[in-house]
Scaffold this active site. Structure first.
Site, PDB file in Angstrom:
ATOM      1  N   HIS A  82       0.855  -1.191   0.000  1.00  0.00           N
ATOM      2  CA  HIS A  82       0.000   0.000   0.000  1.00  0.00           C
ATOM      3  C   HIS A  82       0.886   1.235   0.000  1.00  0.00           C
ATOM      4  CE1 HIS A  82      -3.375   2.643   0.738  1.00  0.00           C
ATOM      5  NE2 HIS A  82      -2.601   3.268   1.611  1.00  0.00           N
ATOM      6  N   ASP A 161     -15.513   2.243   6.924  1.00  0.00           N
ATOM      7  CA  ASP A 161     -14.538   3.259   6.505  1.00  0.00           C
ATOM      8  C   ASP A 161     -15.159   4.244   5.524  1.00  0.00           C
ATOM      9  OD1 ASP A 161     -11.870   4.467   6.190  1.00  0.00           O
ATOM     10  OD2 ASP A 161     -12.097   3.736   4.140  1.00  0.00           O
ATOM     11  N   ARG A 168     -15.404  12.364   7.853  1.00  0.00           N
ATOM     12  CA  ARG A 168     -14.137  13.081   8.114  1.00  0.00           C
ATOM     13  C   ARG A 168     -13.942  14.185   7.094  1.00  0.00           C
ATOM     14  NH1 ARG A 168     -10.035   8.531   7.621  1.00  0.00           N
ATOM     15  NH2 ARG A 168      -8.503  10.170   7.857  1.00  0.00           N
ATOM     16  N   SER A 183      -8.186   3.776   8.791  1.00  0.00           N
ATOM     17  CA  SER A 183      -8.831   3.784   7.484  1.00  0.00           C
ATOM     18  C   SER A 183      -8.036   2.927   6.484  1.00  0.00           C
ATOM     19  CB  SER A 183      -8.930   5.237   6.998  1.00  0.00           C
ATOM     20  OG  SER A 183      -9.293   5.294   5.661  1.00  0.00           O
ATOM     21  N   LYS A 187      -8.983  -1.526   5.372  1.00  0.00           N
ATOM     22  CA  LYS A 187      -9.241  -1.992   3.997  1.00  0.00           C
ATOM     23  C   LYS A 187      -8.197  -3.020   3.577  1.00  0.00           C
ATOM     24  CE  LYS A 187      -9.412   2.337   2.974  1.00  0.00           C
ATOM     25  NZ  LYS A 187      -9.500   3.697   2.512  1.00  0.00           N
TER      26      LYS A 187
END
Ligand code: URA
Length: 435
Positions: A82, A161, A168, A183, A187
């Site tokens: 990621h 999320d 947010r 968050s 995922k």
């Protein structure tokens, strides 16, 4: 305990138990905790923060708010990467086939771009026919056959999320390290992976530009991921200038293919190989990082990574013809050169500004529902440290319509390059490795 009492406790600097956090997150799905109470709680968290145990509990509750994929019937290590995102950051489409060619299974669930940063899904959509939504059984087949699968997030993955992120966004509470951590990880961990390599970026084009913020995020994500039982390796890397030369979806995809063919810009190749090597090491398929690097480079040299990419494009219904001939990708009709107005050395290539110019050209989204043009973008001809003489091309704009009337946009792009008399050394991309 009433929700208002939990909000009050957090507001006053107290902490919440894992069971309380779980109930609050469950309340998103059931409606027991309305948006206005979560909005207040988010603001309390923004100011008071969350300790490690609270952050881990929030991540776990968000991850379990939806489907958690299970690839345990595929023998072999399942590892993903990621990145916190940036301009021209296209390493996913290079490192996933490299890692797969080295024996890693990569179930990659990616997102779309927003604002000045791009997204892997948008780049893949430049390939005609490529299916980004696959039912889980088909995902498994592709992963088993190709060693990688490249899909978009479904509504079933960490639905809490989605709700919390939009709250947010609307309540100015995005920039909170524990909220960003939960968050991202909720995922990624729902992908059913055995390990995660993280690329946390810092610098002008990054989500968190300041080094101290990016370092804190990197440390927090690394600790929480490990606390939740998933091995993790994090690189803190620079995003002061775009990565590689291409910014814009089809242009970036073509650059990825160029890298997989053994060419491509050195900074992009180096970071992709390094991240792929970390995945191979995390998968325990190499005894050392040096050995993992050697395997990754060999997968590029012998064409096996390119072959993996070809296989996954075919398996997901995409036109493999674009891999042999990237001129078949969507192509913009207008090209405009940006030239240097004086001689010297390039000392700054403002990544965020270039990302924003590309967004205005149509390559990126101003809002989540904006329609994008896959063909447009910018190709950089000069990067940090390069010498230039007056009139040299700094960048080429690929646009869908004539830009003569859009001098402000061209001026912004020109101003994104700083040219000075004194040379600078291009900075080392990797700032820190957190194992
Ligand atoms: N990316 C995410 O997925 N979530 C955040 O909160 C920030 C970046």
């Amino acid at each position: 305990m009433r929700t208002v009492d939990l909000i009050r406790r957090k507001r006053d600097g107290g902490s919440l138990t894992p069971a309380e956090i779980q109930e609050l997150v469950q309340g998103i799905g059931t409606g027991a905790v309305p948006d206005y109470q979560w909005s207040a709680l988010l603001m309390a968290i923004f100011w008071r923060g969350l300790n490690r145990s609270e952050t881990a509990a929030l991540t776990s509750a968000m991850m379990h708010s939806g489907q958690v994929l299970n690839f345990s019937d595929i023998p072999g290590p399942k590892i993903d990467k990621h990145s916190t995102g940036g301009v021209g950051d296209k390493t996913s489409l290079i490192l996933a086939p490299i890692a797969a060619a080295c024996g890693v299974f990569v179930p990659m669930v990616s997102g779309r771009g927003l604002g000045h940063t791009g997204g892997t899904l948008d780049k893949l959509e430049s390939i005609s026919g490529f299916k980004l939504r696959l039912p889980v059984p088909r995902m498994k087949e592709v992963l088993r056959e190709c060693g990688l699968v490249l899909v978009g997030q479904t509504n079933d993955i960490a639905p809490a999320d989605r709700t919390l992120y939009s709250l947010r966004d609307a309540t100015a509470t995005v920039e909170s390290i524990p909220l960003i951590t939960s968050s991202i990880l909720s995922k990624k961990l729902a992908e059913g992976i055995d390990g995660l390599v993280l690329d946390v970026k810092t610098g002008d084009g990054a989500f968190l530009p300041r080094l101290e913020d990016a370092r804190e995020l990197a440390q927090t994500i690394t600790e929480i991921c490990r606390e939740l039982g998933t091995p993790v390796l994090t690189l803190l890397t620079r995003m002061d200038q775009p990565l590689g030369n291409a910014v814009g979806n089809a242009l970036e995809l073509a650059e990825c293919v160029e890298c997989l063919r053994g060419g491509g810009p050195p900074d992009l190749v180096a970071l992709s190989v390094e991240l792929a090597a970390e995945m191979v090491l995390l998968a325990k398929l190499a005894p050392s990082l040096d050995d993992a690097r050697f395997q990754a480079l060999r997968a590029l040299d012998d064409g096996s990574a390119l072959e993996r990419f070809r296989r996954v494009v075919e398996a997901q219904g995409g036109d493999v013809g674009v891999i042999d001939d990237t001129s078949k990708l969507p192509s913009a009709p207008v090209r405009v050169e940006i030239q240097a107005t004086h001689s010297g050395y390039v000392t700054q290539v403002a990544a965020r500004e270039i990302g924003l110019v590309c967004m205005m050209l149509g390559a990126g989204r101003e809002r989540v529902d904006s329609i994008i043009d896959h063909s447009v973008g910018v190709i950089l001809q000069r990067k940090l440290g390069d010498s230039v003489t007056t009139g040299d091309s700094l960048a080429t704009v690929h646009a869908s319509r004539a830009l003569e009337a859009n001098e402000p946009l061209l001026s912004r792009l020109r101003a994104a390059f700083t040219i000075e008399a004194k040379p600078v050394d291009p900075p080392h991309l990797i700032i820190e490795r957190m194992g």
